[in-house]
Design a protein around this motif. Structure first.
Motif, PDB file in Angstrom:
ATOM      1  N   ALA A  70      21.368 -27.623 -13.367  1.00  0.00           N
ATOM      2  CA  ALA A  70      22.729 -27.162 -13.067  1.00  0.00           C
ATOM      3  C   ALA A  70      23.284 -26.330 -14.218  1.00  0.00           C
ATOM      4  CB  ALA A  70      23.629 -28.354 -12.770  1.00  0.00           C
ATOM      5  N   LYS A  71      22.948 -26.667 -15.449  1.00  0.00           N
ATOM      6  CA  LYS A  71      23.394 -25.867 -16.590  1.00  0.00           C
ATOM      7  C   LYS A  71      22.791 -24.470 -16.542  1.00  0.00           C
ATOM      8  CE  LYS A  71      22.368 -28.408 -20.141  1.00  0.00           C
ATOM      9  NZ  LYS A  71      22.266 -29.070 -21.451  1.00  0.00           N
ATOM     10  N   ARG A  72      21.592 -24.355 -16.002  1.00  0.00           N
ATOM     11  CA  ARG A  72      20.941 -23.043 -15.895  1.00  0.00           C
ATOM     12  C   ARG A  72      21.587 -22.169 -14.821  1.00  0.00           C
ATOM     13  NH1 ARG A  72      14.877 -24.938 -15.536  1.00  0.00           N
ATOM     14  NH2 ARG A  72      14.467 -22.745 -15.140  1.00  0.00           N
ATOM     15  N   PHE A  73      22.439 -22.767 -13.993  1.00  0.00           N
ATOM     16  CA  PHE A  73      23.172 -22.009 -12.981  1.00  0.00           C
ATOM     17  C   PHE A  73      24.529 -21.537 -13.511  1.00  0.00           C
ATOM     18  CE2 PHE A  73      19.956 -23.465 -10.137  1.00  0.00           C
ATOM     19  CZ  PHE A  73      19.981 -22.592  -9.080  1.00  0.00           C
ATOM     20  N   LYS A  74      24.768 -21.718 -14.794  1.00  0.00           N
ATOM     21  CA  LYS A  74      25.972 -21.201 -15.435  1.00  0.00           C
ATOM     22  C   LYS A  74      25.562 -20.003 -16.283  1.00  0.00           C
ATOM     23  CE  LYS A  74      28.421 -24.659 -13.958  1.00  0.00           C
ATOM     24  NZ  LYS A  74      28.954 -24.452 -12.652  1.00  0.00           N
ATOM     25  N   PRO A  75      26.267 -18.876 -16.165  1.00  0.00           N
ATOM     26  CA  PRO A  75      25.888 -17.708 -16.956  1.00  0.00           C
ATOM     27  C   PRO A  75      26.137 -17.942 -18.444  1.00  0.00           C
ATOM     28  CG  PRO A  75      27.605 -17.150 -15.350  1.00  0.00           C
ATOM     29  CD  PRO A  75      27.365 -18.614 -15.253  1.00  0.00           C
ATOM     30  N   SER A  76      25.087 -17.980 -19.234  1.00  0.00           N
ATOM     31  CA  SER A  76      25.166 -18.139 -20.686  1.00  0.00           C
ATOM     32  C   SER A  76      23.835 -17.704 -21.265  1.00  0.00           C
ATOM     33  CB  SER A  76      25.445 -19.597 -21.045  1.00  0.00           C
ATOM     34  OG  SER A  76      24.339 -20.403 -20.711  1.00  0.00           O
ATOM     35  N   VAL A 116      19.271 -18.361 -14.114  1.00  0.00           N
ATOM     36  CA  VAL A 116      19.596 -18.152 -12.714  1.00  0.00           C
ATOM     37  C   VAL A 116      21.089 -17.876 -12.538  1.00  0.00           C
ATOM     38  CG1 VAL A 116      19.531 -19.236 -10.419  1.00  0.00           C
ATOM     39  CG2 VAL A 116      17.705 -19.654 -12.050  1.00  0.00           C
ATOM     40  N   GLY A 117      21.900 -18.429 -13.417  1.00  0.00           N
ATOM     41  CA  GLY A 117      23.348 -18.312 -13.296  1.00  0.00           C
ATOM     42  C   GLY A 117      23.886 -16.900 -13.368  1.00  0.00           C
ATOM     43  N   PHE A 118      23.101 -15.976 -13.878  1.00  0.00           N
ATOM     44  CA  PHE A 118      23.568 -14.603 -13.938  1.00  0.00           C
ATOM     45  C   PHE A 118      23.524 -13.910 -12.575  1.00  0.00           C
ATOM     46  CE2 PHE A 118      22.397 -15.120 -18.466  1.00  0.00           C
ATOM     47  CZ  PHE A 118      23.636 -14.819 -19.009  1.00  0.00           C
ATOM     48  N   PHE A 119      22.705 -14.437 -11.656  1.00  0.00           N
ATOM     49  CA  PHE A 119      22.627 -13.767 -10.353  1.00  0.00           C
ATOM     50  C   PHE A 119      22.738 -14.715  -9.175  1.00  0.00           C
ATOM     51  CE2 PHE A 119      18.444 -14.278 -12.254  1.00  0.00           C
ATOM     52  CZ  PHE A 119      17.753 -14.968 -11.296  1.00  0.00           C
ATOM     53  N   TRP A 120      22.997 -15.984  -9.426  1.00  0.00           N
ATOM     54  CA  TRP A 120      23.233 -16.932  -8.334  1.00  0.00           C
ATOM     55  C   TRP A 120      24.090 -18.068  -8.866  1.00  0.00           C
ATOM     56  CZ3 TRP A 120      22.050 -15.992  -3.415  1.00  0.00           C
ATOM     57  CH2 TRP A 120      22.251 -17.019  -2.495  1.00  0.00           C
ATOM     58  N   SER A 121      25.117 -18.449  -8.144  1.00  0.00           N
ATOM     59  CA  SER A 121      25.961 -19.549  -8.597  1.00  0.00           C
ATOM     60  C   SER A 121      25.898 -20.701  -7.608  1.00  0.00           C
ATOM     61  CB  SER A 121      27.406 -19.082  -8.766  1.00  0.00           C
ATOM     62  OG  SER A 121      27.929 -18.677  -7.529  1.00  0.00           O
ATOM     63  N   ALA A 122      26.074 -21.892  -8.137  1.00  0.00           N
ATOM     64  CA  ALA A 122      26.098 -23.102  -7.311  1.00  0.00           C
ATOM     65  C   ALA A 122      26.774 -24.207  -8.111  1.00  0.00           C
ATOM     66  CB  ALA A 122      24.683 -23.523  -6.926  1.00  0.00           C
ATOM     67  N   SER A 123      27.454 -25.086  -7.411  1.00  0.00           N
ATOM     68  CA  SER A 123      28.110 -26.221  -8.064  1.00  0.00           C
ATOM     69  C   SER A 123      27.091 -27.333  -8.300  1.00  0.00           C
ATOM     70  CB  SER A 123      29.248 -26.741  -7.187  1.00  0.00           C
ATOM     71  OG  SER A 123      28.712 -27.356  -6.020  1.00  0.00           O
ATOM     72  N   PHE A 124      27.454 -28.277  -9.164  1.00  0.00           N
ATOM     73  CA  PHE A 124      26.599 -29.439  -9.401  1.00  0.00           C
ATOM     74  C   PHE A 124      26.291 -30.154  -8.094  1.00  0.00           C
ATOM     75  CE2 PHE A 124      27.799 -28.833 -13.758  1.00  0.00           C
ATOM     76  CZ  PHE A 124      26.805 -29.432 -14.514  1.00  0.00           C
ATOM     77  N   GLN A 125      27.321 -30.320  -7.254  1.00  0.00           N
ATOM     78  CA  GLN A 125      27.145 -31.042  -5.995  1.00  0.00           C
ATOM     79  C   GLN A 125      26.149 -30.317  -5.085  1.00  0.00           C
ATOM     80  OE1 GLN A 125      30.079 -30.133  -7.294  1.00  0.00           O
ATOM     81  NE2 GLN A 125      31.173 -32.027  -7.716  1.00  0.00           N
ATOM     82  N   GLN A 126      26.272 -29.005  -4.995  1.00  0.00           N
ATOM     83  CA  GLN A 126      25.345 -28.237  -4.157  1.00  0.00           C
ATOM     84  C   GLN A 126      23.908 -28.382  -4.678  1.00  0.00           C
ATOM     85  OE1 GLN A 126      27.423 -24.494  -4.744  1.00  0.00           O
ATOM     86  NE2 GLN A 126      27.732 -24.317  -2.534  1.00  0.00           N
ATOM     87  N   ILE A 127      23.756 -28.314  -5.977  1.00  0.00           N
ATOM     88  CA  ILE A 127      22.418 -28.394  -6.572  1.00  0.00           C
ATOM     89  C   ILE A 127      21.799 -29.766  -6.320  1.00  0.00           C
ATOM     90  CG2 ILE A 127      21.163 -28.429  -8.777  1.00  0.00           C
ATOM     91  CD1 ILE A 127      23.174 -26.169  -9.659  1.00  0.00           C
TER      92      ILE A 127
END
Length: 180
Positions: free
Chosen positions: A22-28, A33-44
């Motif tokens: 889930a941290k990898r889905f945050k842009p940093s 992955v977070g730079f081109f796809w977003s998702a919440s913790f719950q979705q993941i």
């Protein structure tokens, strides 16, 4: 694209816990992955459970002291096969869906100061994102020809982000004088 394939793509090279994924889905800088796809913790977490049920992922429980046990998720052979099939499928060109562009289309209805302020704020955000991409490039991708095969593909996606941001900034710099 669906979250399913974003998760499989992220896990195929680096198995991880749901929390770390889930941290990898945050842009940093640490993200990917977070730079081109977003998702919440719950979705993941919901998707991880679904993919484990479909046997596209397997989870290994890891005991931790003073914390709840965690699961480390890895892509199975079946999951990798599904990911490969998805990669080979044709995809449609993605339409631009950008609120700012639609607002500019009807921008003659408001003062140019409003639009200049809006574009300036967006420009700053795109400049910050470009700086992050460039930092990643200098930290991890200084010699692209010497990268492993999997890292070359990650570098290709990073370059897409760099070109997107530099293109956006060039567009913004070209249109800003039209508003004065």
């Amino acid at each position: 694209m669906s979250l399913t394939y974003a998760i499989l793509s992220a896990l195929v090279s680096a198995p991880s816990s749901g929390y770390d994924l889930a941290k990898r889905f945050k842009p940093s800088v640490e993200g990917s992955v977070g730079f081109f796809w977003s998702a919440s913790f719950q979705q993941i977490y919901r998707e991880l459970n679904r993919l484990e049920e479909k046997e596209w992922l397997q989870a290994e429980s890891v005991q931790q002291e003073n914390r709840p046990d965690k699961k480390i998720y890895a892509v199975t052979g079946l999951g990798k096969q599904q990911l490969c099939q998805w990669i080979a499928e044709a995809e449609d060109m993605v339409a631009i869906k950008d609120d700012l562009v639609v607002k500019l289309y009807a921008g003659h209805l408001v003062s140019s100061e409003i639009l200049i302020a809006k574009l300036s704020a967006h420009r700053q955000q795109h400049q910050q994102r470009l700086a992050i991409y460039q930092e990643i490039q200098s930290q991890y991708f200084q010699n692209p020809q010497e990268l492993s095969e999997s890292l070359k593909f990650q570098y290709m996606t990073l370059l897409r982000g760099i070109y997107y941001e530099t293109g956006w900034l060039a567009w913004c710099d070209e249109i800003m004088p039209l508003l004065n």
